[in-house]
Motif scaffolding. Structure first.
Motif, mmCIF file in Angstrom:
data_model
loop_
_atom_site.group_PDB
_atom_site.id
_atom_site.type_symbol
_atom_site.label_atom_id
_atom_site.label_comp_id
_atom_site.label_asym_id
_atom_site.label_seq_id
_atom_site.Cartn_x
_atom_site.Cartn_y
_atom_site.Cartn_z
ATOM 1 N N VAL A 130 35.467 41.345 62.832
ATOM 2 C CA VAL A 130 34.086 40.925 62.619
ATOM 3 C C VAL A 130 33.247 41.197 63.866
ATOM 4 O O VAL A 130 32.100 41.654 63.777
ATOM 5 C CB VAL A 130 34.017 39.442 62.227
ATOM 6 N N LEU A 131 33.825 40.939 65.036
ATOM 7 C CA LEU A 131 33.094 41.213 66.274
ATOM 8 C C LEU A 131 32.770 42.697 66.409
ATOM 9 O O LEU A 131 31.662 43.068 66.818
ATOM 10 C CB LEU A 131 33.913 40.739 67.480
ATOM 11 N N ALA A 132 33.724 43.559 66.055
ATOM 12 C CA ALA A 132 33.482 45.002 66.128
ATOM 13 C C ALA A 132 32.408 45.415 65.137
ATOM 14 O O ALA A 132 31.549 46.261 65.440
ATOM 15 C CB ALA A 132 34.780 45.762 65.859
ATOM 16 N N ARG A 133 32.440 44.832 63.955
ATOM 17 C CA ARG A 133 31.417 45.146 62.950
ATOM 18 C C ARG A 133 30.047 44.682 63.417
ATOM 19 O O ARG A 133 29.049 45.394 63.248
ATOM 20 C CB ARG A 133 31.788 44.480 61.620
ATOM 21 N N LEU A 134 29.973 43.506 63.997
ATOM 22 C CA LEU A 134 28.694 42.996 64.493
ATOM 23 C C LEU A 134 28.133 43.884 65.599
ATOM 24 O O LEU A 134 26.922 44.127 65.662
ATOM 25 C CB LEU A 134 28.856 41.568 65.002
ATOM 26 N N LYS A 135 28.995 44.365 66.473
ATOM 27 C CA LYS A 135 28.536 45.260 67.530
ATOM 28 C C LYS A 135 27.898 46.510 66.929
ATOM 29 O O LYS A 135 26.847 46.982 67.385
ATOM 30 C CB LYS A 135 29.701 45.638 68.439
ATOM 31 N N GLU B 15 29.510 35.151 58.350
ATOM 32 C CA GLU B 15 28.360 34.966 57.466
ATOM 33 C C GLU B 15 27.133 35.696 57.994
ATOM 34 O O GLU B 15 26.341 36.259 57.215
ATOM 35 C CB GLU B 15 28.070 33.472 57.308
ATOM 36 N N ILE B 16 26.964 35.691 59.312
ATOM 37 C CA ILE B 16 25.831 36.412 59.900
ATOM 38 C C ILE B 16 26.009 37.912 59.723
ATOM 39 O O ILE B 16 25.036 38.652 59.526
ATOM 40 C CB ILE B 16 25.673 36.052 61.395
ATOM 41 N N LYS B 17 27.255 38.379 59.786
ATOM 42 C CA LYS B 17 27.530 39.799 59.520
ATOM 43 C C LYS B 17 26.986 40.196 58.145
ATOM 44 O O LYS B 17 26.298 41.207 57.988
ATOM 45 C CB LYS B 17 29.031 40.065 59.586
ATOM 46 N N ASP B 18 27.288 39.368 57.143
ATOM 47 C CA ASP B 18 26.797 39.646 55.789
ATOM 48 C C ASP B 18 25.269 39.649 55.762
ATOM 49 O O ASP B 18 24.648 40.485 55.086
ATOM 50 C CB ASP B 18 27.332 38.598 54.812
ATOM 51 N N GLU B 19 24.653 38.699 56.473
ATOM 52 C CA GLU B 19 23.197 38.636 56.517
ATOM 53 C C GLU B 19 22.605 39.904 57.138
ATOM 54 O O GLU B 19 21.620 40.454 56.626
ATOM 55 C CB GLU B 19 22.750 37.417 57.321
ATOM 56 N N MET B 20 23.205 40.371 58.229
ATOM 57 C CA MET B 20 22.708 41.580 58.877
ATOM 58 C C MET B 20 22.840 42.793 57.962
ATOM 59 O O MET B 20 21.945 43.643 57.890
ATOM 60 C CB MET B 20 23.450 41.830 60.189
ATOM 61 N N GLU C 178 26.276 47.897 52.522
ATOM 62 C CA GLU C 178 27.322 47.188 51.823
ATOM 63 C C GLU C 178 28.112 46.328 52.810
ATOM 64 O O GLU C 178 28.260 46.672 53.976
ATOM 65 C CB GLU C 178 28.263 48.181 51.130
ATOM 66 N N HIS C 179 28.636 45.217 52.319
ATOM 67 C CA HIS C 179 29.471 44.367 53.162
ATOM 68 C C HIS C 179 30.788 45.087 53.442
ATOM 69 O O HIS C 179 31.449 45.590 52.524
ATOM 70 C CB HIS C 179 29.748 43.029 52.477
ATOM 71 N N ALA C 180 31.141 45.159 54.710
ATOM 72 C CA ALA C 180 32.345 45.896 55.108
ATOM 73 C C ALA C 180 32.796 45.409 56.468
ATOM 74 O O ALA C 180 32.140 44.575 57.104
ATOM 75 C CB ALA C 180 32.053 47.397 55.150
ATOM 76 N N LEU C 181 33.934 45.935 56.926
ATOM 77 C CA LEU C 181 34.429 45.641 58.267
ATOM 78 C C LEU C 181 34.559 46.914 59.098
ATOM 79 O O LEU C 181 35.153 46.886 60.177
ATOM 80 C CB LEU C 181 35.779 44.924 58.197
ATOM 81 N N ALA C 182 34.001 48.016 58.623
ATOM 82 C CA ALA C 182 34.069 49.269 59.369
ATOM 83 C C ALA C 182 33.266 49.154 60.652
ATOM 84 O O ALA C 182 32.142 48.644 60.654
ATOM 85 C CB ALA C 182 33.534 50.423 58.523
ATOM 86 N N ALA C 183 33.838 49.625 61.752
ATOM 87 C CA ALA C 183 33.176 49.512 63.056
ATOM 88 C C ALA C 183 32.274 50.695 63.352
ATOM 89 O O ALA C 183 31.634 50.722 64.414
ATOM 90 C CB ALA C 183 34.222 49.387 64.157
#
Length: 231
Positions: free
Chosen positions: A135-140, A166-171, A178-183
């Motif tokens: 999640v941290l990598a995705r947020l970055k 949850e903030i990741k989804d919001e961003m 699309e919601h994902a975890l790809a960095a």
């Protein structure tokens, strides 16, 4: 306008405001309201500057622009009777600033997902220990995409107890992804930028300023400030 883009990383209630001392010596604490309101020194270690830095995050523009302007406003305006009202007064001062100053001000808040160099309150708000590396990598990556979309701005949101996931989804929703975890998807250089100073850019700037105000008000309870509910 490009010169600054790349450099940016109502009165309250009438009840007495009470600050409760923390039981932890390293925890932040607001100065007494009377001390804050009477401070006209403009100094970084003055009560007004210390209070604003806790509520809004410390930054050069806070010390150099907001502190002196708010001090002048306090002396000329109707009495400020609570810390909530002080935040509203500060937001009133900020609302009159040009866009470049507003962007510098919101840029003082850490990016969502940052785990180092956070203030005591930002670390609490972002719940760093509850976030997976994915999640941290995705947020970055999402931060980079956002800053490509809105040059000169950083993503600000009122976390309000939500997790970074949850903030990741919001961003992603805000960026129409699309919601994902790809960095690394989508590529940052493929994100289309909006016009700086244009309608979409300014709307996002004003939304971020409003959320900074919401964050500041939410910090009052964390800092031990009690106010009577508004009518």
């Amino acid at each position: 306008m490009r010169s600054w883009i790349h450099s940016v990383k109502p009165l309250g209630d009438f009840k007495q405001v009470v600050a409760h001392p923390s039981t932890h010596s390293d925890a932040p604490a607001l100065p007494p309201l009377t001390e804050t309101l009477s401070d006209t020194s403009g100094e970084k270690d003055g009560a007004l500057a210390r209070a604003l830095a806790l509520l809004f995050e410390p930054s050069p523009i806070l010390y150099d622009a907001l502190v002196p302007a708010l001090s002048t406003h306090i002396q000329a305006a109707p009495p400020v009777l609570s810390y909530r009202a002080l935040i509203d007064a500060a937001l009133g001062v900020i609302s009159a600033w040009p866009d470049d100053r507003k962007a510098q001000f919101i840029g003082a808040h850490p990016r969502i997902g940052e785990a180092k160099g956070l203030s005591h309150l930002s670390a609490q708000e972002q719940a760093a220990k509850a976030t997976s590396p994915e999640v941290l990598a995705r947020l970055k990556h999402l931060n980079a995409c956002y800053e490509r979309r809105y040059p000169g701005l950083v993503y600000i949101t009122f976390v309000n107890g939500r997790t970074r996931a949850e903030i990741k989804d919001e961003m992603e929703d805000a960026l129409a992804l699309e919601h994902a975890l790809a960095a690394d998807d989508p590529p940052v250089d493929g994100v289309e930028s909006v016009e700086v100073g244009g309608e979409a850019w300014r709307a996002e700037l004003e939304r971020a300023v409003a959320d900074v105000g919401r964050i500041a008000k939410s910090r009052l309870s964390v800092l031990g400030i009690e106010t009577a509910p508004s009518a």
